[in-house]
Design a protein around this motif. Structure first.
Motif, short mmCIF file in Angstrom:
data_model
loop_
_atom_site.label_atom_id
_atom_site.label_comp_id
_atom_site.label_asym_id
_atom_site.label_seq_id
_atom_site.Cartn_x
_atom_site.Cartn_y
_atom_site.Cartn_z
N ARG A 405 0.84 -1.20 0.00
CA ARG A 405 0.00 0.00 0.00
C ARG A 405 0.88 1.25 0.00
NH1 ARG A 405 -3.86 -0.21 5.01
NH2 ARG A 405 -1.89 -0.72 6.04
N GLU A 406 0.32 2.35 -0.45
CA GLU A 406 1.03 3.63 -0.43
C GLU A 406 1.45 3.98 1.01
OE1 GLU A 406 2.52 7.23 -2.05
OE2 GLU A 406 1.68 5.53 -3.13
N LYS A 407 0.56 3.69 1.95
CA LYS A 407 0.83 3.98 3.36
C LYS A 407 2.06 3.20 3.85
CE LYS A 407 -1.49 3.73 7.86
NZ LYS A 407 -2.67 3.19 8.57
N ASP A 408 2.21 1.94 3.36
CA ASP A 408 3.37 1.13 3.77
C ASP A 408 4.67 1.75 3.29
OD1 ASP A 408 1.62 -0.70 4.88
OD2 ASP A 408 1.46 -1.87 3.03
N ILE A 409 4.67 2.28 2.05
CA ILE A 409 5.88 2.91 1.51
C ILE A 409 6.21 4.17 2.32
CG2 ILE A 409 6.91 3.98 -0.54
CD1 ILE A 409 5.06 2.22 -2.26
N GLU A 410 5.18 4.94 2.65
CA GLU A 410 5.39 6.16 3.46
C GLU A 410 6.00 5.81 4.82
OE1 GLU A 410 1.66 8.17 3.80
OE2 GLU A 410 1.47 8.48 1.62
N ASN A 411 5.43 4.79 5.47
CA ASN A 411 5.94 4.39 6.80
C ASN A 411 7.39 3.92 6.73
OD1 ASN A 411 3.48 4.99 7.89
ND2 ASN A 411 2.74 2.88 7.94
N PHE A 412 7.69 3.14 5.67
CA PHE A 412 9.05 2.62 5.50
C PHE A 412 10.05 3.77 5.30
CE2 PHE A 412 12.45 1.16 2.62
CZ PHE A 412 13.03 0.19 3.44
N LEU A 413 9.67 4.74 4.45
CA LEU A 413 10.56 5.88 4.18
C LEU A 413 10.74 6.75 5.42
CD1 LEU A 413 9.78 7.09 0.56
CD2 LEU A 413 12.03 6.87 1.56
N GLU A 414 9.65 6.97 6.16
CA GLU A 414 9.73 7.79 7.36
C GLU A 414 10.69 7.18 8.38
OE1 GLU A 414 7.66 11.05 8.16
OE2 GLU A 414 8.64 10.68 6.26
N SER A 415 10.53 5.85 8.60
CA SER A 415 11.40 5.20 9.59
C SER A 415 12.85 5.19 9.10
CB SER A 415 10.92 3.76 9.86
OG SER A 415 10.95 3.00 8.67
N SER A 416 13.07 5.03 7.78
CA SER A 416 14.44 5.03 7.23
C SER A 416 15.07 6.42 7.37
CB SER A 416 14.42 4.62 5.75
OG SER A 416 13.90 3.33 5.61
N ARG A 417 14.31 7.47 7.07
CA ARG A 417 14.85 8.83 7.17
C ARG A 417 15.21 9.19 8.61
NH1 ARG A 417 10.11 10.86 3.45
NH2 ARG A 417 11.02 10.64 1.39
N SER A 418 14.28 8.87 9.52
CA SER A 418 14.56 9.21 10.92
C SER A 418 15.74 8.41 11.46
CB SER A 418 13.31 8.98 11.78
OG SER A 418 12.92 7.63 11.71
N LYS A 419 15.95 7.23 10.91
CA LYS A 419 17.06 6.37 11.38
C LYS A 419 18.40 6.84 10.83
CE LYS A 419 18.49 1.50 11.27
NZ LYS A 419 18.13 0.16 10.78
N PHE A 420 18.45 7.13 9.51
CA PHE A 420 19.73 7.43 8.88
C PHE A 420 20.06 8.93 8.82
CE2 PHE A 420 18.72 3.23 7.07
CZ PHE A 420 19.89 2.56 7.37
N ILE A 421 19.04 9.77 8.73
CA ILE A 421 19.29 11.19 8.52
C ILE A 421 18.83 12.03 9.71
CG2 ILE A 421 18.94 13.13 6.94
CD1 ILE A 421 18.19 11.04 4.81
N GLY A 422 17.74 11.60 10.33
CA GLY A 422 17.26 12.33 11.50
C GLY A 422 16.22 13.37 11.20
N TYR A 423 15.57 13.32 10.01
CA TYR A 423 14.48 14.25 9.73
C TYR A 423 13.40 13.49 8.96
CZ TYR A 423 16.06 14.61 4.87
OH TYR A 423 16.41 14.32 3.57
N THR A 424 12.21 14.06 8.89
CA THR A 424 11.12 13.44 8.14
C THR A 424 10.55 14.42 7.15
OG1 THR A 424 9.55 14.13 9.84
CG2 THR A 424 10.46 11.92 10.07
N LEU A 425 9.88 13.88 6.10
CA LEU A 425 9.35 14.73 5.02
C LEU A 425 7.85 14.53 4.81
CD1 LEU A 425 12.11 14.44 2.28
CD2 LEU A 425 11.62 16.41 3.70
#
Length: 814
Positions: A405-425
């Protein structure tokens, strides 16, 4: 036939010789076989919209109605002899057939009830295929089709609907039935005759035959449209039948023959809206209209090609038994287990035999002896070689394409960004700056399998309509049969759902007879109760069969409505689903499955020599206790397996993507109940059970997952994968707190109510949003109807109100 708790497994002499001789080991082996069904074959069951035509015809009649076949024939013969020469019906030409049908139709309009009933019985005999002149069942079915299309042509169905309406509103019959201490067949005679004719017409006309004439095909399509349109009483026929169901459940009309009403309701919905093949076609067509990519596969075809999960063959069982004996002899030397812990054990049997009764395995010590290969520190012994024929063959590919689902991709990207970069979009699913290469690959894979459902588009459109009521424009609603039916049942939908579930509860085999429960046996109990053992046995079979047919009809009605409403508009589906949940549908279905499900599926509640049309063509043999118990030779009962699959599909529809309802499955301890249903070796039934187990696996605890690795493996092999779904682990949703359950349902309910009021409640429109005509010319140009006396005295009015009053135009202009 009662198969008992062991499922009726028969062990032949060769297998018995292979079993260990020690008493304790024999009992353990026997339990394993009875629970695992290692020798039982797959059930050769093909799921379809309905059973074979002959079976659907026979289920309309109770065995206690048997004598009425001859009564119908007698009524027809008396009328036929008075108007026609001594010819047979089958010898007349088409013009004579039509003339007699018209004459019978005129006879339905007489005021005398007795005469009207005789004419209705004569028409019913025609609809039953004028069986006295037929020599075989095929001939009866041929004349049934011919006579029913003739009756349709002369307009019989409309006349029957009017008569049925008259009987529904017959307050004298209702009040008489309410006062009676015991209701029998005699109380519903008029209703049963009318419903029989209507059911035979709907069931026969919807049967498509390539040999049908062009006229018959056109008549079928016209009849389908009429049934689904508000032509009868300004409502579709299904709404009228729903009204009968609620009137029966409220206690105002206990004499209504509910089985026939439900069968006619089911077949009317199936005929007007379409079955599972049509649903698939509608889905494909709608996706094309919305410019969505095509479906990854045809779900019906995939399910039909699946095989049931098979436990290992007896040779493997024997090897395992030898290993267990060897372990017991050498357990002082080494703690061991065979390497094939995942493949050799029974897939649907836990290590603890108590697990089926209780889900708490805290005291289960079996896992200390049988740990899995990856969890052991000691040196493992070499594997025991298997015979080549017994090697487990793994599937080449999984049956379903994965979905994201689109929501699954969003959740995956959010957790990846907060883990590796420290910000969310927020909802940005395209920006991958700063993320590692493997994350890029993951996102690419997720997007390749992204699936957008029709429901998501409908929800987004509804949000837009709610946000912009003025600029959003008018919604174009296609007046399909589904839309017309929803509009018809919308005002009373909660009552309809409660009524259907009440009847389902009364018909479920696990229900206890209570004084306050509704009596669903009004159209099966004879006027005089049986006096002999044989009559009692026959009535017992009839009552059980009657209940099974009611369960079959209700399960099919609910499933068809849920599926059609979901395609038509997601909030129509959610409205019906929420009221089913509020009416305790989830615990009711679990209660239904909390029985010996193999006994239910292999039940032999039918007497084949009494089934229509066999009973009217052949000379009936003398019934004995042995012939009653013989039943048919099928390995399962089609209607009961059909009902079970329908109820499982309904449960899946109610719980899918609904966390609060999934937790209801956990709270009601559904896992052991559902696991017992896996004993039925039928691929489709197993698939829907495994889906229900999958959604609640993460909440059942680590101990349950360790004890049920075979079930976990079956879920992996059979159920569709959501690529980043952590169903197999204990990572329960942190944001889904228990106190959020009510909020989830309340938010959904608010959305449904907004949708229903916007689309269907025109009187509640916000006056601020109504268009206002403030153009001077158009206001003055409107035609206003003035009363006659004003027109006559118009000159006086002008003189008094206009000419005699001075007007200061300068003041007006200022």
């Amino acid at each position: 036939m009662d198969v008992g708790g062991g499922g009726g497994l028969i062990i032949n002499n060769k297998q018995r010789a292979m079993l260990p001789n020690k008493r304790g080991e024999f009992i353990r082996n026997q339990r394993k076989d009875s629970e695992g069904f290692s020798e039982s074959p797959d059930l050769e069951f093909e799921y379809a919209d309905t059973d074979k035509w002959a079976a659907e015809l026979s289920e309309l009649y109770s065995y206690t109605e048997g004598p009425e076949f001859l009564l119908n024939r007698k009524c027809f013969a008396e009328d036929f002899r008075t108007h026609v020469t001594d010819k047979k019906w089958t010898d007349l030409d088409a013009a004579q057939h039509r003339a007699h049908a018209m004459r019978l139709l005129d006879g339905l309009e007489v005021t005398a009830r007795e005469k009207r009933l005789k004419v209705a019985r004569a028409i019913l005999y025609m609809a039953q295929g004028t069986f006295e002149e037929c020599g075989s069942e095929a001939e009866v079915q041929h004349w049934m089709r011919y006579n029913i299309f003739l009756l349709l042509e002369v307009g019989t169905f409309s006349a029957l609907v009017e008569l049925l309406n008259m009987e529904i509103d017959n307050s004298a019959a209702c009040s008489s039935a309410v006062r009676k201490p015991a209701i029998s067949l005699a109380d519903s005679t008029d209703l049963r005759v009318l419903l029989n004719i209507m059911y035979l017409m709907v069931e026969t006309i919807q049967q498509e035959d390539p040999a049908d004439s062009v006229e018959w095909m056109a008549a079928r399509e016209t009849f389908r449209t009429e049934l689904g349109s508000p032509l009868y009483n300004n409502e579709p026929i299904s709404v009228m039948l729903f009204g009968m169901v609620t009137k029966f459940c409220s206690g105002h009309a206990p004499h209504f023959p509910m089985k026939k009403v439900l069968l006619l309701l089911w077949k009317s919905i199936l005929f007007t809206l379409g079955g599972f093949e049509q649903l698939q076609n509608i889905k494909v067509h709608k996706r094309e209209e919305l410019s969505l990519p095509p479906l990854p596969e045809d779900s019906i075809r995939v399910i039909r090609s699946m095989r049931a999960a098979s436990p290992p063959a007896s040779a493997s069982d024997l090897i395992e038994q030898q290993q267990k004996r060897a372990r017991r002899e050498h357990k002082g030397l080494i703690k061991q287990d065979n390497l094939d812990a995942f493949n050799e054990k029974d897939p649907y049997k836990t290590d603890d035999p108590r697990e089926d009764e209780d889900d708490n395995d805290d005291n289960d010590n079996s896992l200390e002896v049988e740990t899995f290969p990856l969890e052991r520190d000691e040196v493992m012994p070499p594997p025991i070689p298997h015979p080549p024929s017994e090697r487990v063959s793994f599937p080449k590919g999984l049956p379903w394409a994965p979905k994201v689902r689109e929501k699954d991709i969003e959740n995956f990207l959010e957790s990846s960004r907060s883990k590796f970069i420290g910000y969310t979009l927020g909802n940005d699913t395209d920006t991958v700056v700063g993320l590692p290469r493997p994350i890029h690959e993951s996102i690419k894979t997720l997007k390749q399998h992204k699936y957008i459902s029709i429901a998501e588009i409908q929800i987004a459109k509804e949000e837009e309509f709610q946000k912009t009521p003025l600029s959003g424009g008018e919604e174009e609603v296609e007046m399909s049969s589904t839309e017309l039916l929803y509009q018809g049942i919308l005002p009373s939908l909660p009552q309809y759902m409660i009524a259907l579930l009440k009847i389902l509860l009364a018909a479920a085999p696990t229900s206890k007879a209570k004084t306050d429960s509704i009596n669903i046996l009004a159209d099966v109990l004879p006027e005089e109760m049986p006096t002999t053992v044989l009559q009692s046995m026959k009535l017992g079979v009839d009552v059980n069969r009657h209940k099974e047919i009611i369960v079959k009809a209700i399960s099919a009605i609910l499933l068809l409505l849920l599926k059609h409403f979901k395609l038509n508009h997601i909030y129509q589906f959610e409205y019906m689903a929420q009221h089913l949940v509020f009416a305790n549908c989830i615990p009711l279905i679990l209660k239904f499955f909390n029985q010996n499900i193999m006994s239910y599926i292999t039940a032999k509640n039918s007497i084949s020599v009494l089934d229509f049309p066999y009973c009217v063509v052949h000379e009936l043999p003398e019934l004995t206790a042995e012939s009653l118990e013989a039943g048919d030779t099928n390995q399962f009962c089609w209607r009961n397996l059909f009902s079970c699959i329908n109820l499982l599909r309904i449960l899946n529809k109610l719980t899918k993507w609904k966390h609060s309802r999934t937790m209801m499955l956990v709270v009601f301890k559904s896992a052991p109940i559902l696991k017992r249903a896996l004993k039925v070796k039928q691929a489709m039934m197993q698939l829907y059970v495994l889906k229900l187990l999958k959604v609640q696996t993460k909440y059942l605890g680590r101990q349950w997952r360790k004890s049920n690795m075979k079930t976990m493996s079956a879920i992996y092999q059979k159920v569709r994968h959501r690529l980043n779904d952590d169903w197999a682990y204990g990572n329960a949703d942190l944001d889904a707190r228990p106190w959020d359950f009510q909020a989830e349902e309340c938010a959904l309910r608010a959305n449904i109510e907004r949708f229903n009021s916007r689309r269907y409640d025109k009187s509640q429109g916000n006056p601020d949003f109504l268009p206002v005509d403030n153009c001077l010319q158009s206001v003055l140009g409107q035609r206003v109807d003035l009363p006659e006396d004003f027109q006559m005295n118009y000159d006086l009015w002008l003189e008094r109100e206009v000419f005699s009053k001075p007007i200061s135009w300068e003041e007006l202009l200022q």
